[in-house]
Enzyme design. Structure first.
Site, short mmCIF file in Angstrom:
data_model
loop_
_atom_site.label_atom_id
_atom_site.label_comp_id
_atom_site.label_asym_id
_atom_site.label_seq_id
_atom_site.Cartn_x
_atom_site.Cartn_y
_atom_site.Cartn_z
N GLY A 187 0.80 -1.23 0.00
CA GLY A 187 0.00 0.00 0.00
C GLY A 187 0.83 1.27 0.00
O GLY A 187 0.31 2.35 0.27
N LYS A 205 5.71 16.94 -3.79
CA LYS A 205 5.85 17.18 -2.34
C LYS A 205 6.87 18.29 -2.09
O LYS A 205 6.69 19.13 -1.20
CB LYS A 205 6.27 15.88 -1.65
CG LYS A 205 5.17 14.82 -1.66
CD LYS A 205 5.71 13.46 -1.29
CE LYS A 205 4.60 12.42 -1.22
NZ LYS A 205 5.11 11.05 -1.12
#
Ligand code: NAP
Ligand code: HSE
Length: 432
Positions: A187, A205
């Protein structure tokens, strides 16, 4: 106890973690929020899909209108990836009077201006701690706790998937494809992992952090970026031999000529905290003029670390803290200039170069001659044995002294045209 209703849109890796924290640890959130955060509604695409959390009956729907029209729901965690329909859903929720919490950095990096403007016009807020470095509270630290500083640099590992892949390739020697599949299973990776491994996720980011740290709006696509997708495990071995580890590093540096921003696989000196950041951990080293160097480290991807940041944002939102910071920070506002990063060719640093060359006299002189003409000065040279017994092609690894990205790029382009060079050469930055 007072009860505030919240909703979730998107019940994948992160949404499931958020639901677990809200449903199973309500006492914890109540302690910090002074009220119960009541999960009133969950919106997904496919209601028939199995979910890894026990949701109370009737909570899940594929109809967003059930949240939009529910006046009781004050805040909504938008936990779907990509640009659309995430952007439209956030706008619809804002129009319906909801405050937003999101982990979706792509939508903020791309549409932050539009979404924040609309939220401000409507008197709503958007909280986004989970967009950068998962469970590491870097957004709050840079925008609030370090606000007395002029930040001069950020060196960071911002993509958990890439760091997990690099760590496993180094430790176990397994192939890139195998480790990527493992990162997806755990994940860490995006639904489409392309942006994880090509440096785009880290660049998005970095654009968010640069906005918070330097008060500039940087179009993330203008950030020079290279990923790890074409990395050869031989370079991981040679880097280790030289005392370095390979990391996908995101760097922001304020220099007199402007703001340098780049994402690239970089050799980081072993023993340095960034080099020792393993698996899906992220790390951010920030230098401020008052505080000095501060280092943040923690899980940057994965269900519960990310959910930790989302739920903290939900708490801050329902108690009203987010609205205050949202107003005072005026993020993605026209108040901040839109700037382009400094020309990457001018960015200075040391470089690791690898050339696969014919093992014959004169080759070294040809290569060092080109480097010399481009004023790239050599710090050390290692010639390795051929990778297999049936070849006379040898890897030549050169570490440079400080030079510019442009000089090494031009030199390597010229070297790659020499007849003695047998495949495209490798050029990576070095952080000592
Ligand atoms: P994911 O596992 O792919 O889950 C996405 C969820 O969104 C799925 O449940 C999907 O529904 C739902 N969805 C997609 N389109 C929808 C729509 N139109 N309406 C309602 N639901 C919709 O993604 P994730 O890993 O949880 O990531 C979610 C966001 O968090 C992304 O922006 C990601 O970048 C960010 N993030 C992720 C991590 C991480 O470690 N995974 C860390 C930090 C930030 P169905 O299940 O019905 O298909
Ligand atoms: N796919 C992202 C990563 C999730 O691997 O870092 C966290 O933003």
């Amino acid at each position: 106890m007072q009860k505030t209703c919240v909703g979730i849109v998107g019940m994948g890796t992160v949404g499931t973690g958020v639901a677990r924290l809200l449903l199973d640890y309500g006492d914890r959130t109540a302690l910090h929020a002074g009220r119960t955060l009541w999960l009133e509604r969950v919106v997904v695409r496919d209601v028939k899909k199995h979910r890894h959390v026990d949701l109370p009956a009737g909570l899940m729907t594929d109809d967003l209108n059930l949240i939009l029209s529910d006046k009781k729901i004050e805040a909504v965690a938008v936990l779907i990836g990509g640009l659309e329909p995430a952007r439209t859903i956030i706008l619809q929720l804002l129009e319906a009077g909801k405050d937003i919490v999101t982990a979706n950095k792509a939508v903020l990096a791309e549409h932050g201006g539009e979404l924040f403007d609309r939220a401000r016009e409507l008197g709503r807020s958007i909280a986004f701690e989970a967009t950068v470095a998962g469970g590491v509270p870097i957004v709050a630290n840079i925008s609030q706790n370090l606000s007395a500083n002029q930040i001069s640099s950020i060196h960071a590992i911002l993509n958990g998937t890439s760091n997990f892949i690099l760590t496993r390739m180094e430790e176990t020697g397994v192939s890139f494809a195998q480790v990527l599949a493992e990162a997806q299973k755990r994940g860490y990776a995006e639904a489409d992992p392309t942006m994880d491994i090509d440096g785009s996720d880290a660049a998005q980011k970095l654009a968010i952090l640069a906005h918070l740290a330097f008060g500039v709006r940087v179009p993330w696509r203008e950030i020079s970026r290279r990923g790890i997708e074409a990395l050869d495990s031989a370079d991981i071995r040679y880097a280790a031999e030289l005392g370095y580890r390979l990391k996908l590093l995101a760097v922001a540096e304020l220099v007199p000529e402007g703001l340098e921003l780049h994402v690239s696989p970089t050799l980081v000196k072993r023993g340095a905290p960034l080099a020792e950041t393993r698996d899906a951990y992220n790390a951010i080293s920030v230098v401020g003029d008052a505080v000095g160097t501060v280092f943040f480290h923690g899980l940057g991807a994965g269900q519960m670390p990310t959910a930790s940041a989302v739920v903290a944002d939900l708490i801050d939102t329902v108690v009203g803290r987010t609205r205050i910071t949202f107003r005072t920070l005026a993020l993605w506002s026209n108040r901040y200039a839109q700037v382009s990063p400094r020309d990457q060719d001018k960015v200075r640093g040391r470089f690791y170069l690898r050339f696969d060359v014919d093992d014959r006299p004169g080759v070294m002189a040809e290569i060092t001659g080109v480097l010399g003409r481009h004023e790239v000065s050599i710090a050390s040279v290692i010639q390795h044995a051929p990778e297999t017994a049936d070849t006379t092609v040898v890897p030549l690894v050169i570490m440079t002294h400080k030079t510019t990205e442009g000089a090494t790029r031009r030199a390597v382009e010229e070297i790659d045209r020499l007849r003695c060079v047998r495949s495209a050469s490798v050029r990576m930055r070095v952080l000592d």
